[in-house]
Design a protein around this motif. Structure first.
Motif, short mmCIF file in Angstrom:
data_model
loop_
_atom_site.label_atom_id
_atom_site.label_comp_id
_atom_site.label_asym_id
_atom_site.label_seq_id
_atom_site.Cartn_x
_atom_site.Cartn_y
_atom_site.Cartn_z
N CYS A 8 0.85 -1.20 0.00
CA CYS A 8 0.00 0.00 0.00
C CYS A 8 0.88 1.24 0.00
O CYS A 8 1.78 1.38 0.83
N CYS A 34 0.34 3.45 3.42
CA CYS A 34 0.77 3.01 4.77
C CYS A 34 1.84 1.94 4.73
O CYS A 34 2.36 1.56 5.78
N CYS A 85 -6.68 -1.72 1.03
CA CYS A 85 -5.65 -2.06 2.02
C CYS A 85 -6.29 -2.56 3.32
O CYS A 85 -7.17 -1.89 3.88
N CYS A 114 -5.17 0.14 6.21
CA CYS A 114 -5.61 1.55 6.29
C CYS A 114 -6.85 1.85 5.47
O CYS A 114 -7.42 2.93 5.61
ZN LIG Z 1 -2.66 1.06 3.57
#
Ligand SMILES: [Zn+2]
Length: 309
Positions: A5, A8, A35, A38
């Protein structure tokens, strides 16, 4: 799908789903991941020739400088958004929000004065900067890789290029609905931060997840905009990433508009956005729903004002 991701660094997708290009009904199918850590959305199979998905007419670089009624109305609308004044502009803005919508609030929140050094990243034809020129801002620069050449319009400098390659310093750096198009959003945010003066402000407007529209329409959500939108950040994750890069949040506002609902309704019926309209009533209904979603923090886009720390 092993990509991490980009918001994050998370390595696991809660789910993946397929999406089609629906604005122009171009061929192909694309896979997005959500994700697990997040909640940001990310295109996992970026086409090698992404430029093919920006057909002529996607970007408007036309400068509405003429004296005709349409050009005058466009200018009035942009001016109203920057100054908060002007009945004609306000009325037009209700029907079709200009790129400058809401700017009066953000310029005040950033403490902008006529001498504030302003940079607009992904400025297109510079409509917002030209509106700011018209109301007295004096130090205005835009940068966009899709401009055909550098040019100056009034007091506005428009540069062909990227923020990563710039080295000047600005008091207000803005990025309006462009971060979702860049391949490495963290690197772009880092570049925005690097261009800021001490205590300078950074305004980022971007589609966000989660939202009522994405929950309801899924892969038919109009602002997914496959495959042009590469990363759609979770709003909280964007704030955390910005904080790590030295950008402290001043204020976040969800500023989504009617199109998240009426555009998604068209996509749900397999109608390309470029070939249909829902009429005035449909758009007004969408406006009311958007206002409610924004108040709940569930609008499908948001504006983030950060300060360099
Ligand atoms: Zn993420």
């Amino acid at each position: 799908m092993s990509a991490a991701c980009k918001m994050c660094g998370g390595a696991r997708w809660a789910r993946t789903f397929a999406a089609r290009e629906r604005q122009f009904a171009l061929p192909g199918e694309f896979t997005y991941g959500e994700c697990a850590a997040c909640g940001s959305l990310q295109l996992l199979d970026v086409p090698a020739s992404l430029g093919d998905y920006y057909p002529p007419g996607y970007y408007s670089f036309e400068v509405p400088a003429g004296g005709g009624p349409v050009a005058r109305l466009k200018r009035a609308s942009a001016l109203a958004a920057v100054t908060g004044r002007g009945a004609v502009g306000r009325a037009l803005g209700v029907l079709q929000p200009p790129p400058t919508a809401g700017m009066a609030h953000w310029l005040a929140a950033a403490g902008a004065t006529p001498d504030t050094r302003v940079l607009d990243v992904g400025c297109g034809s510079g409509a917002l900067l030209r509106a700011m020129d018209a109301v007295g801002y004096r130090d205005l620069t835009g940068v966009d890789p899709f401009l055909d050449r550098d040019r100056t319009v009034g007091r506005v400098r428009l540069l062909r290029g990227t923020v990563e390659a710039m080295d000047a310093t600005f008091d207000l750096v803005m990025m309006h609905h462009a971060l979702e198009h860049v391949p490495e959003p963290a690197e772009t945010l880092r570049a925005l931060r690097a261009r800021l003066s001490a205590g300078g402000h950074c305004l980022v407007r971007v589609p966000v997840a989660p939202s009522e529209a994405f929950r309801r329409y899924g892969d038919r959500w109009v602002q997914l905009d496959a495959p042009r939108h590469l990363v759609i950040p979770n709003a909280d994750a964007l704030e955390r990433l910005a904080a790590r890069l030295g950008l402290a949040l001043v204020e976040r506002r969800h500023d989504s508009t009617a199109i998240q609902f009426w555009g998604s309704e068209l996509y749900a019926r397999d109608v390309p956005l470029s070939r249909a309209d829902v009429g005035w009533v449909g758009k007004q209904r969408g406006r009311l729903r958007a206002a409610r979603a924004n108040r709940r923090g569930e609008g499908d886009q948001a504006a983030f004002l950060f300060r360099a720390v």
